[in-house]
Design an enzyme around this catalytic site. Structure first.
Site, PDB file in Angstrom:
ATOM      1  N   CYS A   1       0.823  -1.195   0.000  1.00 14.53           N
ATOM      2  CA  CYS A   1       0.000   0.000   0.000  1.00 14.53           C
ATOM      3  C   CYS A   1       0.867   1.259   0.000  1.00 14.53           C
ATOM      4  CB  CYS A   1      -0.882   0.025   1.235  1.00 14.53           C
ATOM      5  SG  CYS A   1      -1.881  -1.453   1.390  1.00 14.53           S
TER       6      CYS A   1
ATOM      7  N   ARG B   1       4.263   1.365  -6.672  1.00 17.05           N
ATOM      8  CA  ARG B   1       4.195   0.271  -5.705  1.00 17.05           C
ATOM      9  C   ARG B   1       3.130  -0.752  -6.088  1.00 17.05           C
ATOM     10  NH1 ARG B   1       6.476   2.279  -0.650  1.00 17.05           N
ATOM     11  NH2 ARG B   1       5.230   0.865   0.597  1.00 17.05           N
TER      12      ARG B   1
ATOM     13  N   TRP C   1      -3.156  -2.302  -1.766  1.00 17.07           N
ATOM     14  CA  TRP C   1      -2.805  -3.583  -2.392  1.00 17.07           C
ATOM     15  C   TRP C   1      -3.486  -4.619  -1.508  1.00 17.07           C
ATOM     16  CZ3 TRP C   1      -0.626  -5.706  -6.573  1.00 17.07           C
ATOM     17  CH2 TRP C   1      -0.073  -6.988  -6.488  1.00 17.07           C
TER      18      TRP C   1
ATOM     19  N   ASN D   1      -1.165   0.362   6.207  1.00 19.04           N
ATOM     20  CA  ASN D   1      -0.329  -0.543   5.404  1.00 19.04           C
ATOM     21  C   ASN D   1       0.157  -1.630   6.355  1.00 19.04           C
ATOM     22  OD1 ASN D   1       1.494  -1.764   3.692  1.00 19.04           O
ATOM     23  ND2 ASN D   1       3.011  -0.123   3.803  1.00 19.04           N
ATOM     24  N   GLY D   2       0.095  -2.887   5.927  1.00 19.92           N
ATOM     25  CA  GLY D   2       0.580  -3.972   6.786  1.00 19.92           C
ATOM     26  C   GLY D   2      -0.501  -5.007   7.043  1.00 19.92           C
TER      27      GLY D   2
ATOM     28  N   GLU E   1      16.798 -21.987 -11.092  1.00 21.24           N
ATOM     29  CA  GLU E   1      16.362 -20.590 -10.948  1.00 21.24           C
ATOM     30  C   GLU E   1      17.532 -19.623 -11.198  1.00 21.24           C
ATOM     31  OE1 GLU E   1      13.767 -18.950 -10.927  1.00 21.24           O
ATOM     32  OE2 GLU E   1      14.114 -17.081  -9.856  1.00 21.24           O
TER      33      GLU E   1
ATOM     34  N   LYS F   1      17.445 -16.742 -14.104  1.00 21.53           N
ATOM     35  CA  LYS F   1      17.664 -15.307 -13.866  1.00 21.53           C
ATOM     36  C   LYS F   1      18.680 -14.751 -14.860  1.00 21.53           C
ATOM     37  CE  LYS F   1      14.878 -14.291 -11.978  1.00 21.53           C
ATOM     38  NZ  LYS F   1      13.898 -15.236 -11.689  1.00 21.53           N
TER      39      LYS F   1
ATOM     40  N   HIS G   1      26.451 -37.831 -16.591  1.00 26.49           N
ATOM     41  CA  HIS G   1      25.634 -38.456 -17.637  1.00 26.49           C
ATOM     42  C   HIS G   1      25.525 -37.563 -18.867  1.00 26.49           C
ATOM     43  CE1 HIS G   1      24.615 -41.587 -14.799  1.00 26.49           C
ATOM     44  NE2 HIS G   1      24.269 -40.659 -13.915  1.00 26.49           N
TER      45      HIS G   1
ATOM     46  N   LYS H   1       5.754  -9.411 -17.729  1.00 19.10           N
ATOM     47  CA  LYS H   1       5.601  -9.752 -16.313  1.00 19.10           C
ATOM     48  C   LYS H   1       4.465 -10.742 -16.134  1.00 19.10           C
ATOM     49  CE  LYS H   1       6.449  -9.299 -11.912  1.00 19.10           C
ATOM     50  NZ  LYS H   1       7.566 -10.169 -11.514  1.00 19.10           N
TER      51      LYS H   1
HETATM   52  C1  G6P Z   1       6.390 -14.907 -16.777  1.00 15.50           C
HETATM   53  C2  G6P Z   1       7.350 -14.034 -16.002  1.00 15.50           C
HETATM   54  C3  G6P Z   1       8.119 -14.883 -14.994  1.00 15.50           C
HETATM   55  C4  G6P Z   1       7.162 -15.621 -14.084  1.00 15.50           C
HETATM   56  C5  G6P Z   1       6.165 -16.452 -14.890  1.00 15.50           C
HETATM   57  C6  G6P Z   1       5.043 -16.959 -14.029  1.00 15.50           C
HETATM   58  O1  G6P Z   1       7.082 -15.779 -17.595  1.00 15.50           O
HETATM   59  O2  G6P Z   1       8.239 -13.394 -16.875  1.00 15.50           O
HETATM   60  O3  G6P Z   1       8.928 -14.038 -14.182  1.00 15.50           O
HETATM   61  O4  G6P Z   1       7.882 -16.463 -13.239  1.00 15.50           O
HETATM   62  O5  G6P Z   1       5.542 -15.640 -15.894  1.00 15.50           O
HETATM   63  O6  G6P Z   1       4.290 -15.860 -13.607  1.00 15.50           O
HETATM   64  P1  G6P Z   1       3.280 -15.926 -12.416  1.00 15.50           P
HETATM   65  O7  G6P Z   1       2.685 -14.546 -12.351  1.00 15.50           O
HETATM   66  O8  G6P Z   1       2.254 -16.970 -12.750  1.00 15.50           O
HETATM   67  O9  G6P Z   1       4.044 -16.274 -11.190  1.00 15.50           O
END
Ligand code: G6P
Length: 619
Positions: free
Chosen positions: A2, A31, A79, A105-106, A488, A492, A511, A614
């Site tokens: 928030c 935010r 939020w 907020n919180g 992961e 990244k 392998h 995103k």
């Molecule tokens: C997209 C984003 C990733 C994310 C994936 C799943 O590929 O670029 O960063 O991990 O979607 O998104 P979600 O909102 O379902 O966690």
């Protein structure tokens, strides 16, 4: 998270509080939020407006029905956490006879008990929020004391959890009162006006002189004064500082990118996801999980469906869930799930993990699962989004909005929520005694501090990343829970640094992938704790030896005090000792920072990498 703004000014300045508050809310839009509202103190009255949706909706409403002139006001972008993103759940919330307005907020951990107490006393609630509890408590405390500041202290002492609360009262002109615990609040010092904000972006257009509030403090601002006390009324001090960021840097809290900022927020993301999950007796309670307990007792399989980083969170969770609950647990990429005609039925629990709650592949997977009779629990960061709405139950992560495309803090929050789900099932099904669950919960509560200690020691990793901007290929190896962490780490690097990277199970090395090893090739190895079981540690040390012997540059992430890795490591990155199953919460952090720093050194847009979105709302 928030956004919060407070303003106390004078008529002489000719500034309307509504304008200052709305401008602050606009600057806090980064935010993320799903509703917005304002409350103003004007001529002995309180006026307010709130709307779900974007600020523009609130502004339209204010144009249709303008509020009177005022020089004191508060504003909020919400939020959603408790209760969906509706007009009614938007802040401000009013207490008692509607003469006091509160924004928050919180997460108020003991809100359910307080709500029961107030309801028994005849209070009727207008929303599903935890915030409204604070508003009613404040109205009552004020009725008893006629002192808004003391009333705020009374309320703050009764609340548990995390909160920044701001209040204005119809009877108290030129004054905004605020309290904070475990949630941010800064004061802006102006000329004939003072400000409050969840961060300096809220008032950066007006002043660069700020005070950072300490823990468990109450502040009262008027146009000409700022007074800080602790929750008992003793005088206290905040930390004064000068802000030399511009507005864009202020949004990022001084970090180069939202991703860097979000990485730094991970201790909070984990701590907030753990908030409010135990009852007075210390038993784990997942209030949001409205699935029949009898049903959960009889499930014979768990299938996690997710995409990208969320799927790796599921892969980490699998080890914990199977170990604690003794229920078979599969993890499946959501887009593969329905095409293989999976065996799911009414004894299957499908866990859909998604930060956004809008990933179409995951939505289609849960629809398919429900058609087959499975129960679906969503682990999600976004209240009111499609995945929790279409699931039987939801367990929310409280990471706050994630803006950078590459997921970081949501990942840690997802893993944390999965641990909670696993422990809850173990408790419910009798796989773990209450004291065993409590012990693991205690270990989980210690994780935010450990994550912080990793963050505080990352300068060598940053230096290394900057020196590796020309690297063409990087490998990541891990075993057990270190395996999804390796995946992961590679993801990244691909996502934001556009470097070829692969994550492997360390045991798979011989392998095939070992053929890739050539002199100088950087290989990250995530080493399990030497205290882990089944000679896991010894096996990974052997793997490091194998790649070291072939000339690779071995970059080893190992527990403090683990000296066995040193002879074969080109670099050692230390993480604090953690229980084996919880280790991903610390071991992934150096990998996130490595990718973020390397991409920054390459001059790339870390927050908006090419070709990625995103939220992927198409299949
Ligand atoms: C997209 C984003 C990733 C994310 C994936 C799943 O590929 O670029 O960063 O991990 O979607 O998104 P979600 O909102 O379902 O966690």
């Amino acid at each position: 998270m928030c956004g919060i703004v407070g303003y106390a000014g004078t008529a002489e300045a000719g500034v309307q509080s509504l304008d200052v508050v709305l401008e602050g809310l606009r600057r806090l839009e980064y935010r993320g939020y799903d509703s917005a509202g304002v409350a103003l103190q004007s001529g002995g009255e309180l006026v307010w407006a709130k709307r779900s949706g974007k600020l523009a909706r609130l502004e339209e409403a204010l144009q249709e029905q303008p509020l009177p002139a005022a020089t004191t006001g508060i504003g909020h972008t919400r939020w959603a956490t408790h209760g969906g993103p509706t007009d009614g759940n938007a802040h401000p919330h009013l207490g008692g006879d509607g003469r006091v307005a509160v924004i928050h907020n919180g997460i108020i951990e003991n809100f359910a008990a307080l709500k029961n107490e107030l309801t028994a006393d005849g209070v009727v609630f207008a929303s599903q929020t935890d915030t409204e509890v604070a508003a009613h408590l404040l109205a009552r405390a004020y009725a008893g004391t006629s002192d808004l500041v003391e009333a705020m202290r009374v309320v703050a002492r009764r609340l548990e959890g995390a909160f920044t609360l701001l209040a204005v009262h119809a009877d108290v002109p030129d004054t905004v009162v605020a309290a904070r615990r475990n949630s941010p609040l800064v004061v802006g010092l102006g000329e004939g006006a003072n400000y409050l904000g969840s961060d300096v972006a809220a008032f950066i257009g007006h002043t660069r002189e700020a005070i950072e509030m300490g823990q468990d403090q109450v502040v009262v601002i008027t146009p000409h004064s700022v007074e800080i006390t602790d929750f008992d009324g003793h005088p206290a001090e905040g930390k004064a500082y000068h802000v030399d960021w511009d507005a864009a840097a202020a949004e990022k809290g001084g970090f180069d990118s939202f991703m860097a900022k979000e990485i730094s927020e991970q201790p909070h993301a984990v701590a907030d996801t753990l908030l409010g999950r135990t009852d007075a007796a210390g038993r784990l309670v997942l209030d949001e999980l409205h699935v029949d307990e009898a049903l959960l007792r009889h499930i014979d399989k768990i299938v996690v469906v997710a995409c990208g980083t969320a799927a790796y969170a599921g892969s980490v969770a699998r080890y914990a869930i199977e170990h604690w609950c003794r229920i078979p647990c599969e993890v499946e990429l959501a887009h593969e799930f329905r095409y293989r005609d999976p065996v799911v039925n009414d004894r299957t629990l499908v866990v859909a993990i998604s930060q956004s709650g809008e990933t179409m592949d995951t939505i289609m997977a849960i629809r398919h699962a429900r058609e087959q009779g499975a129960r679906v629990v969503a682990i999600c960061n976004t209240q009111g989004s499609t995945i929790p709405r279409e699931s039987d139950a939801a367990l929310y992560t409280h990471a706050g909005p994630e803006i950078a495309v590459a997921s970081t803090k949501a990942f840690l929050a997802q893993i944390t929520a999965c641990y909670l789900l696993g422990l809850y099932l173990a408790q419910l099904r009798g796989n773990k005694f209450a004291d065993e669950v409590a012990e693991i919960l205690g270990q989980l509560h210690a994780m935010p501090e450990k994550i912080q200690s990793v963050l505080d020691a990352m300068e060598p990793v940053r230096r290394m990343a900057r020196s590796m901007a020309d690297t063409r290929s990087v490998l990541f190896l891990g075993r057990h829970v270190g395996y999804p962490v390796a995946m992961e780490g590679a993801l990244k690097l691909k996502e934001i640094a556009y470097i070829h990277a692969e994550g492997f199970a360390a045991g798979e090395l011989k392998h095939g992938p070992i053929a890739l090893i050539e002199p100088g090739l950087p290989v990250f190895v995530i080493v399990p704790s030497p205290r882990s079981r089944d000679s896991l540690h010894a096996k990974v040390v052997s793997n490091i030896q194998e790649i070291n012997a072939r000339g690779a540059r071995t970059i080893v992430i190992a527990e403090e005090g683990d000296d066995e890795v040193v002879p074969f490591a080109s670099e050692v990155i230390r993480v604090p000792a953690t229980p084996t199953l919880l280790a991903p919460l610390v071991t992934v952090v150096p990998l996130q920072i490595f990718a973020c720093e390397l991409a920054t050194a390459k001059g790339l847009d870390v927050d908006q990498p090419r070709n990625l979105a995103k939220s992927v709302t198409v299949e």
